[in-house]
Design an enzyme around this catalytic site. Sequence first.
Site, PDB file in Angstrom:
ATOM      1  N   ASP A  56       0.852  -1.184   0.000  1.00  0.00           N
ATOM      2  CA  ASP A  56       0.000   0.000   0.000  1.00  0.00           C
ATOM      3  C   ASP A  56       0.891   1.237   0.000  1.00  0.00           C
ATOM      4  O   ASP A  56       1.794   1.351   0.846  1.00  0.00           O
ATOM      5  CB  ASP A  56      -0.912   0.015   1.227  1.00  0.00           C
ATOM      6  CG  ASP A  56      -2.077  -0.954   1.093  1.00  0.00           C
ATOM      7  OD1 ASP A  56      -2.142  -1.670   0.074  1.00  0.00           O
ATOM      8  OD2 ASP A  56      -2.912  -0.996   2.018  1.00  0.00           O
ATOM      9  N   HIS A  66      -6.044   2.488  -4.635  1.00  0.00           N
ATOM     10  CA  HIS A  66      -6.208   2.632  -3.188  1.00  0.00           C
ATOM     11  C   HIS A  66      -7.031   3.882  -2.879  1.00  0.00           C
ATOM     12  O   HIS A  66      -7.020   4.368  -1.752  1.00  0.00           O
ATOM     13  CB  HIS A  66      -4.830   2.712  -2.525  1.00  0.00           C
ATOM     14  CG  HIS A  66      -4.834   2.403  -1.054  1.00  0.00           C
ATOM     15  ND1 HIS A  66      -5.621   1.412  -0.497  1.00  0.00           N
ATOM     16  CD2 HIS A  66      -4.143   2.953  -0.014  1.00  0.00           C
ATOM     17  CE1 HIS A  66      -5.402   1.358   0.799  1.00  0.00           C
ATOM     18  NE2 HIS A  66      -4.522   2.290   1.128  1.00  0.00           N
ATOM     19  N   HIS A 108      -8.154   8.582  -0.005  1.00  0.00           N
ATOM     20  CA  HIS A 108      -8.084   7.661   1.147  1.00  0.00           C
ATOM     21  C   HIS A 108      -9.254   7.845   2.121  1.00  0.00           C
ATOM     22  O   HIS A 108      -9.073   7.877   3.343  1.00  0.00           O
ATOM     23  CB  HIS A 108      -6.752   7.854   1.878  1.00  0.00           C
ATOM     24  CG  HIS A 108      -6.260   6.619   2.572  1.00  0.00           C
ATOM     25  ND1 HIS A 108      -6.368   6.430   3.938  1.00  0.00           N
ATOM     26  CD2 HIS A 108      -5.623   5.524   2.093  1.00  0.00           C
ATOM     27  CE1 HIS A 108      -5.840   5.273   4.276  1.00  0.00           C
ATOM     28  NE2 HIS A 108      -5.371   4.691   3.175  1.00  0.00           N
ATOM     29  N   HIS A 155       3.656  -2.156   3.786  1.00  0.00           N
ATOM     30  CA  HIS A 155       3.641  -0.727   3.487  1.00  0.00           C
ATOM     31  C   HIS A 155       5.048  -0.273   3.143  1.00  0.00           C
ATOM     32  O   HIS A 155       6.003  -0.584   3.866  1.00  0.00           O
ATOM     33  CB  HIS A 155       3.103   0.075   4.679  1.00  0.00           C
ATOM     34  CG  HIS A 155       1.640  -0.106   4.913  1.00  0.00           C
ATOM     35  ND1 HIS A 155       1.122  -1.190   5.586  1.00  0.00           N
ATOM     36  CD2 HIS A 155       0.565   0.651   4.536  1.00  0.00           C
ATOM     37  CE1 HIS A 155      -0.190  -1.092   5.633  1.00  0.00           C
ATOM     38  NE2 HIS A 155      -0.564   0.016   4.992  1.00  0.00           N
TER      39      HIS A 155
END
Length: 267
Positions: free
Chosen positions: A75, A126, A130, A224
């Site tokens: 991510d 993604h 967010h 991440h």
Amino acid sequence: MIKKPLFLISMLVSFVFLLSPHTYAVSNSQIHWGFKKARNEVPPEAGANYDALLKKYGAFYKANQTDKVVYLTFDNGYENGYTGKILDVLKKEKVPATFFVTGHYLESATDLVKRMVNEGHIVGNHSWSHPDFTQVSDDKLKEELNRVKRKTAEITGQKEMIFLRPPRGIFSERTLKVAKDAGYIHVFWSLAFVDWNVNQQKGWQYAYNEIMKQIHPGAVILLHTVSKDNADALEKAIQDLKKRGYRFASLNDYLLEQQLGKEKIIY
């Protein structure tokens, strides 16, 4: 006989209610993705209810439990200086990955996004800003996804984008449906740990140990790229997983395997 003013007010209230972004045909009850971590190479279970819900909308969090294949995903909300090193390791080890990016990442780390695609990786969605998907309207959710897809195509030439990871792992049946109708597949995960807090990095051994403790056949690994621990541990983790008989595949390989499986059932 209905008095016109009352009738009109009633109709207006009904119309506004139908237009409300929080009025949905399917459940918008908020779900936070989670499960008991895998141990001894036994895949985790989200439970029958979640398994059925994900299957209904083509989403997944793990793959074939009898095949020692894993899917590496990252991510990318913002750049912290470690993605280049991660890409170097993936290139050296010939490992494919999927990077789920936000709008901020696309605008602030353009060269790295180009490199991802140029080196054979998948760029996934993604969302642009967010948000919690369950707190935005259908139209807003689709706009969030479309902006990422368009910007990625503009930067990299990657025309197709079908893989989606919801911010913070928050979703609902409604958001699964909206995404599926827009051509997306939700990709959750079966292996993860607290790696995103840049103020609480614990050293490469921690990240390495978490990966090796939780690994299992069919794992979808979430990491991440902001984590120094991950960047420092990744090469050894990949090499040692290969020694244990694991191979790395892309999410496109997963889809192909699913399609072949369906064809075997049909024919």
